[in-house]
Enzyme design. Structure first.
Site, PDB file in Angstrom:
ATOM      1  N   HIS A   1      -4.802  -3.235   6.275  1.00 59.74           N
ATOM      2  CA  HIS A   1      -4.598  -3.547   4.850  1.00 59.74           C
ATOM      3  C   HIS A   1      -5.955  -3.942   4.269  1.00 59.74           C
ATOM      4  O   HIS A   1      -6.285  -5.122   4.152  1.00 59.74           O
ATOM      5  CB  HIS A   1      -3.579  -4.670   4.669  1.00 59.74           C
ATOM      6  CG  HIS A   1      -3.515  -5.165   3.256  1.00 59.74           C
ATOM      7  ND1 HIS A   1      -3.018  -4.405   2.226  1.00 59.74           N
ATOM      8  CD2 HIS A   1      -3.926  -6.321   2.689  1.00 59.74           C
ATOM      9  CE1 HIS A   1      -3.128  -5.084   1.091  1.00 59.74           C
ATOM     10  NE2 HIS A   1      -3.671  -6.250   1.345  1.00 59.74           N
TER      11      HIS A   1
ATOM     12  N   ASP B   1       0.846  -1.199   0.000  1.00 57.38           N
ATOM     13  CA  ASP B   1       0.000   0.000   0.000  1.00 57.38           C
ATOM     14  C   ASP B   1       0.884   1.254   0.000  1.00 57.38           C
ATOM     15  O   ASP B   1       0.618   2.226  -0.703  1.00 57.38           O
ATOM     16  CB  ASP B   1      -0.904  -0.024   1.239  1.00 57.38           C
ATOM     17  CG  ASP B   1      -1.616  -1.358   1.360  1.00 57.38           C
ATOM     18  OD1 ASP B   1      -2.503  -1.620   0.550  1.00 57.38           O
ATOM     19  OD2 ASP B   1      -1.241  -2.174   2.228  1.00 57.38           O
TER      20      ASP B   1
HETATM   21  P1  NAX Z   1      -2.010 -18.410  -3.839  1.00 62.29           P
HETATM   22  O1  NAX Z   1      -3.381 -18.991  -3.685  1.00 62.29           O
HETATM   23  O2  NAX Z   1      -1.349 -18.402  -5.159  1.00 62.29           O
HETATM   24  O3  NAX Z   1      -1.031 -19.175  -2.844  1.00 62.29           O
HETATM   25  C1  NAX Z   1      -1.347 -19.428  -1.519  1.00 62.29           C
HETATM   26  C2  NAX Z   1      -0.551 -20.637  -1.093  1.00 62.29           C
HETATM   27  O4  NAX Z   1      -0.780 -20.828   0.302  1.00 62.29           O
HETATM   28  C3  NAX Z   1      -0.968 -21.923  -1.797  1.00 62.29           C
HETATM   29  O5  NAX Z   1       0.186 -22.596  -2.271  1.00 62.29           O
HETATM   30  C4  NAX Z   1      -1.679 -22.708  -0.690  1.00 62.29           C
HETATM   31  O6  NAX Z   1      -1.549 -24.104  -0.847  1.00 62.29           O
HETATM   32  C5  NAX Z   1      -0.916 -22.197   0.533  1.00 62.29           C
HETATM   33  N1  NAX Z   1      -1.587 -22.437   1.811  1.00 62.29           N
HETATM   34  C6  NAX Z   1      -2.905 -22.402   2.104  1.00 62.29           C
HETATM   35  N2  NAX Z   1      -3.125 -22.744   3.387  1.00 62.29           N
HETATM   36  C7  NAX Z   1      -1.897 -22.967   3.925  1.00 62.29           C
HETATM   37  C8  NAX Z   1      -1.457 -23.356   5.215  1.00 62.29           C
HETATM   38  N3  NAX Z   1      -2.325 -23.607   6.200  1.00 62.29           N
HETATM   39  N4  NAX Z   1      -0.129 -23.501   5.420  1.00 62.29           N
HETATM   40  C9  NAX Z   1       0.758 -23.291   4.429  1.00 62.29           C
HETATM   41  N5  NAX Z   1       0.395 -22.925   3.179  1.00 62.29           N
HETATM   42  C10 NAX Z   1      -0.909 -22.757   2.935  1.00 62.29           C
HETATM   43  O7  NAX Z   1      -2.099 -16.951  -3.192  1.00 62.29           O
HETATM   44  P2  NAX Z   1      -1.108 -15.718  -3.364  1.00 62.29           P
HETATM   45  O8  NAX Z   1      -1.501 -14.934  -4.537  1.00 62.29           O
HETATM   46  O9  NAX Z   1       0.291 -16.209  -3.261  1.00 62.29           O
HETATM   47  O10 NAX Z   1      -1.522 -14.836  -2.084  1.00 62.29           O
HETATM   48  C11 NAX Z   1      -1.257 -15.274  -0.769  1.00 62.29           C
HETATM   49  C12 NAX Z   1      -1.921 -14.364   0.242  1.00 62.29           C
HETATM   50  O11 NAX Z   1      -1.419 -13.036   0.151  1.00 62.29           O
HETATM   51  C13 NAX Z   1      -3.438 -14.236   0.091  1.00 62.29           C
HETATM   52  O12 NAX Z   1      -4.035 -14.327   1.381  1.00 62.29           O
HETATM   53  C14 NAX Z   1      -3.601 -12.827  -0.441  1.00 62.29           C
HETATM   54  O13 NAX Z   1      -4.874 -12.289  -0.111  1.00 62.29           O
HETATM   55  C15 NAX Z   1      -2.496 -12.117   0.273  1.00 62.29           C
HETATM   56  N6  NAX Z   1      -2.070 -10.806  -0.250  1.00 62.29           N
HETATM   57  C16 NAX Z   1      -1.702  -9.864   0.653  1.00 62.29           C
HETATM   58  C17 NAX Z   1      -1.236  -8.626   0.282  1.00 62.29           C
HETATM   59  C18 NAX Z   1      -0.828  -7.598   1.298  1.00 62.29           C
HETATM   60  O14 NAX Z   1      -0.505  -6.481   0.903  1.00 62.29           O
HETATM   61  N7  NAX Z   1      -0.817  -7.865   2.609  1.00 62.29           N
HETATM   62  C19 NAX Z   1      -1.186  -8.243  -1.150  1.00 62.29           C
HETATM   63  C20 NAX Z   1      -1.168  -9.403  -2.077  1.00 62.29           C
HETATM   64  C21 NAX Z   1      -2.046 -10.559  -1.689  1.00 62.29           C
HETATM   65  O15 NAX Z   1      -3.337 -10.299  -2.111  1.00 62.29           O
END
Ligand code: NAX
Length: 326
Positions: A187, A159
């Site tokens: 966020h 952000d």
């Molecule tokens: P993806 O869905 O591509 O990847 C998430 C990964 O996490 C997958 O490989 C899944 O198997 C794994 N996972 C799920 N549960 C798990 C657990 N209990 N233990 C270990 N791994 C687990 O998502 P991606 O685009 O990489 O985004 C990840 C997260 O970042 C999401 O929650 C998203 O909302 C968040 N974001 C946060 C941002 C921020 O500024 N704070 C911005 C970007 C993003 O949107």
């Protein structure tokens, strides 16, 4: 050469993980003289994909990469960890209410908090990226009582970087001319990108832009940038999120630039009247591996209203998972 440090990345098989791991291994996060051991945690169905990522990491022959561990066991993933980037989270599924999302993530981050408490270095620095990031960070912190609460942070740097970039574009200056940006709060769409203390090439930002643009164009554009990326790309921000995670940890570990500050979701000590204990984004400076909230900034009535609104949302999120907090 320094001794290697252990860096845990959860959700390592996901899209942010793919944009993140190679930069950590290259030295972009902790410095070009700091070897790292990557401890990659994901869920069982993602283990094959994670193995593929490890193969690619091996194929880079990074001089600083001293080892890679792939696991679906949090106790292994956080073993002796010095840094943890908690990226993996439960995305919102069809028909899922906000409350369900909070609860599903509370379950994940409680387990990970406990695993950090029991296995990691007591000096571990934790950055939560997975959404809802601030409340997930709070849950993790509350489940790891043996680790200082200052060691748990939430990512607001994306952000912050978006806010800098939009302002640089508007004023026709370089991003490096933009100093003392602040994004307060959560966020989420209630975040408050505040230009009251920001300068562009030494001039107060609010002298360079109209109040109407600031309130009705700039603030919503920054706050809703994530949704705009999803609309354009058909997938959520990944490379920019990974870049922000690198920036956040680098600032924290190696320090911020003199005369500038960064936005970090950190444990509120009551500064600026924000309820103690929330993970709220404040302007911070970092030195010797510790962050400090910048004090004494003037807060206008407009800012006060925005800061309170985003605080109220965080209080509501926390109360929604209160029954799951230790
Ligand atoms: P993806 O869905 O591509 O990847 C998430 C990964 O996490 C997958 O490989 C899944 O198997 C794994 N996972 C799920 N549960 C798990 C657990 N209990 N233990 C270990 N791994 C687990 O998502 P991606 O685009 O990489 O985004 C990840 C997260 O970042 C999401 O929650 C998203 O909302 C968040 N974001 C946060 C941002 C921020 O500024 N704070 C911005 C970007 C993003 O949107």
């Amino acid at each position: 050469m320094k001794q290697p440090v252990r860096v845990t990345v959860t959700g390592a098989a996901g899209q942010i993980g793919y944009a993140l791991l190679f930069r950590i291994a290259s030295g972009a996060m902790l410095g070009e003289d700091q070897p790292v051991i990557l401890q990659l945690l994901d869920i069982t169905p993602a283990m094959d994909a994670l193995e593929g990522v490890k193969m690619e990491l091996d194929d880079c022959a990074f001089p600083l990469l001293a080892g890679v561990v792939c696991t679906d066991d949090p106790d292994v993933g956080f073993k002796d960890s010095d840094y943890a980037l908690l990226v993996g989270a439960r995305p919102r599924g069809p028909g899922m209410e906000r409350k369900d999302l909070l609860e599903a993530n509370a379950a994940i981050f409680s387990v990970q908090g406990k695993a950090i408490d029991q296995n990691a270095s007591k000096d571990i620095k934790v950055l939560v990226v997975g959404n809802p990031a601030n409340t997930n960070a709070l849950i993790t912190q509350r489940n790891a009582p043996s680790i200082p609460k200052e060691n748990f942070t939430a990512m607001m740097r994306l952000d912050h970087n978006r806010a800098k970039s939009q302002l640089a574009t508007k004023t026709g200056k370089a991003v490096t001319d933009v100093k003392n940006m602040i994004v307060w709060g959560n966020h989420s769409a209630t975040q408050y990108p505040d230009l009251s203390n920001t300068t562009v090439a030494g001039t107060p930002a609010l002298d360079l832009v109209e109040q109407d643009w600031y309130e009705n164009d700039y603030i919503p554009t920054v706050a809703q940038r994530g949704a705009a990326i999803i609309k354009a790309r058909g997938a959520s921000s990944a490379a920019s999120a990974a870049n922000a995670a690198i920036d956040h940890v680098r600032s924290w570990a190696l320090g911020t630039t003199d005369g500038d500050y960064v936005s970090m979701g950190v444990y509120s000590d009551g500064s600026y009247g924000i309820e103690e204990g929330l993970i709220y984004s404040f302007p911070c400076t970092c030195e010797n591996g510790e962050w400090t909230i910048v004090q004494g900034l003037s807060v206008s009535e407009f800012s006060q209203g925005r800061m309170k609104a985003t605080e109220a949302e965080l209080t509501e999120e926390r109360d929604g998972v209160a029954h799951l907090l230790p």
